[in-house]
Design a protein around this motif. Structure first.
Motif, short mmCIF file in Angstrom:
data_model
loop_
_atom_site.label_atom_id
_atom_site.label_comp_id
_atom_site.label_asym_id
_atom_site.label_seq_id
_atom_site.Cartn_x
_atom_site.Cartn_y
_atom_site.Cartn_z
N ILE A 99 0.84 -1.20 0.00
CA ILE A 99 0.00 0.00 0.00
C ILE A 99 0.87 1.25 0.00
CG2 ILE A 99 -2.00 1.08 1.09
CD1 ILE A 99 -2.19 -1.54 2.82
N ASP A 100 0.84 1.95 -1.11
CA ASP A 100 1.59 3.19 -1.25
C ASP A 100 0.61 4.36 -1.26
OD1 ASP A 100 3.63 5.00 -1.68
OD2 ASP A 100 3.82 4.56 -3.81
N GLY A 101 0.89 5.38 -0.49
CA GLY A 101 0.05 6.56 -0.51
C GLY A 101 -1.33 6.31 0.05
N TYR A 102 -2.34 6.87 -0.59
CA TYR A 102 -3.70 6.81 -0.06
C TYR A 102 -4.38 5.47 -0.33
CZ TYR A 102 -3.67 11.77 1.05
OH TYR A 102 -3.38 13.00 1.60
N ALA A 103 -5.01 4.95 0.71
CA ALA A 103 -5.90 3.80 0.61
C ALA A 103 -7.12 4.17 1.44
CB ALA A 103 -5.24 2.53 1.14
N LEU A 104 -8.12 4.72 0.78
CA LEU A 104 -9.27 5.27 1.48
C LEU A 104 -10.55 4.55 1.06
CD1 LEU A 104 -8.50 9.09 1.14
CD2 LEU A 104 -7.93 7.57 3.05
N GLY A 105 -11.52 4.50 1.97
CA GLY A 105 -12.81 3.92 1.64
C GLY A 105 -12.68 2.51 1.09
N PRO A 128 -13.46 7.20 5.46
CA PRO A 128 -14.22 8.43 5.70
C PRO A 128 -15.67 8.37 5.22
CG PRO A 128 -12.89 8.68 3.74
CD PRO A 128 -12.60 7.30 4.27
N GLU A 129 -16.21 7.17 5.05
CA GLU A 129 -17.53 7.02 4.44
C GLU A 129 -18.65 7.78 5.15
OE1 GLU A 129 -15.47 3.28 2.84
OE2 GLU A 129 -15.33 4.59 4.59
N THR A 130 -18.61 7.81 6.49
CA THR A 130 -19.72 8.47 7.20
C THR A 130 -19.81 9.95 6.85
OG1 THR A 130 -18.28 8.72 9.14
CG2 THR A 130 -19.80 6.85 9.13
N GLY A 131 -18.71 10.56 6.44
CA GLY A 131 -18.73 11.94 6.00
C GLY A 131 -19.42 12.13 4.66
N LEU A 132 -19.65 11.01 3.95
CA LEU A 132 -20.34 11.04 2.66
C LEU A 132 -21.76 10.50 2.77
CD1 LEU A 132 -17.40 9.72 0.44
CD2 LEU A 132 -18.24 12.07 0.57
N GLY A 160 -13.98 8.36 11.14
CA GLY A 160 -13.52 8.51 9.78
C GLY A 160 -12.08 8.99 9.69
N ARG A 161 -11.34 8.82 10.79
CA ARG A 161 -9.98 9.32 10.85
C ARG A 161 -9.05 8.53 9.94
NH1 ARG A 161 -5.55 8.48 14.23
NH2 ARG A 161 -6.62 6.96 15.53
N VAL A 162 -8.14 9.25 9.28
CA VAL A 162 -7.16 8.62 8.40
C VAL A 162 -5.87 8.39 9.18
CG1 VAL A 162 -5.75 8.95 6.32
CG2 VAL A 162 -8.16 9.63 6.33
N VAL A 163 -5.33 7.19 9.07
CA VAL A 163 -4.14 6.76 9.82
C VAL A 163 -2.90 6.89 8.94
CG1 VAL A 163 -3.05 4.77 10.91
CG2 VAL A 163 -5.48 5.19 11.27
N HIS A 164 -1.83 7.44 9.48
CA HIS A 164 -0.56 7.55 8.77
C HIS A 164 0.27 6.28 9.00
CE1 HIS A 164 -0.54 12.19 8.23
NE2 HIS A 164 -1.77 11.71 8.22
N ALA A 165 1.37 6.19 8.28
CA ALA A 165 2.16 4.96 8.24
C ALA A 165 2.61 4.48 9.61
CB ALA A 165 3.37 5.16 7.33
#
Length: 247
Positions: A99-105, A128-132, A160-165
């Motif tokens: 997994i490089d970079g963004y892996a969202l939803g 972040p689905e609940t924000g949509l 919906g928090r995004v986690v860093h490496a």
């Protein structure tokens, strides 16, 4: 085809599948899902380790919102992405997500379906689905608790928090972090290590790992009984004993 959303490299003991929709940050659309089903059919018939990755410094920025926006109740009940990701997770041989970079939803949920996940230092993963106005319905609500524990999964999915490496490694969401330039090589190194082991024993180990708790310990004994009767078990153990005797 050059415009295929999934580029597939086939090697004798593994397959590398690269999500490749650079103009859409590798967002997962229906064509990608169709390609995943085709690849799964191939790997169900001819089991090999699968390495999943993304092109252009992104794994997958999510499901294709343009398509998702038009979907209705009947589409949700079909489980379009969920069905494909279940099939990926149930492949006979291990699945490695690099997994490089963004892996969202939906991109994160595809990564969750892998047996082994490794990330780059630029990894950003989350739901972040609940924000949509929707929920993460392609596996996150049940796979993520299995990976990081219920309490941590609840916090991540509900905020919906995004986690860093670094945090992803600390909570066990990925098993290791590498510079982006070294990520695919690290995935191949894992596949190399898997390739040194007996393929059927590897498949049966994955089957036992994927079995529900109530099937244990019975399923372990059932699978082991089959392995015990194979000439390959006798050959490998004899070779091990002979090598040890030479030391």
């Amino acid at each position: 085809m050059s415009d295929a959303p999934l580029l597939v490299e086939r090697l004798p003991d593994r397959v590398v599948a690269t999500l490749d929709r650079p103009s859409k940050h590798n967002a997962i659309d229906q064509a990608t899902i169709d390609c995943l089903h085709e690849l799964c059919a191939e790997l169900e018939a001819q089991p090999r380790t699968l390495i999943l990755t993304g092109a252009g410094g992104t794994f997958a920025a999510g499901a294709d919102i343009a398509q998702l926006c038009d979907r209705r109740a009947e589409d949700a009940l079909r489980g379009i992405n969920a069905t494909a990701f279940v099939r990926v997770g149930e492949l006979p041989m291990p699945v490695i997500a690099a997994i490089d970079g963004y892996a969202l939803g939906g991109g994160a949920e595809l990564a969750y379906a892998a047996d082994i996940r490794i990330g780059s230092t630029t990894l950003r993963i989350g739901n972040p689905e609940t924000g949509l106005g929707i929920l993460a319905a392609a596996g996150a609500t049940w796979r993520l608790p299995e990976i990081v524990g219920h309490a941590r999964a609840a916090e991540l999915l509900l905020t919906g928090r995004v986690v860093h490496a670094d945090e992803a490694a600390a909570i066990g969401l990925v098993s290791s972090v590498h510079p982006a330039a070294d990520l695919l090589a690290a995935a191949h190194a894992i596949a190399d290590r898997i390739a040194t082991n007996d393929p059927l024993a590897t498949q049966y180990t994955k089957r036992a790992l994927r079995a529900p708790r109530e099937r244990h310990p019975a399923i372990d004994g059932e699978l082991q009984a089959e392995l015990f009767e194979r000439p390959e078990k006798q050959r490998l153990m004899t070779a091990f004993l002979e090598k040890r005797a030479e030391r």
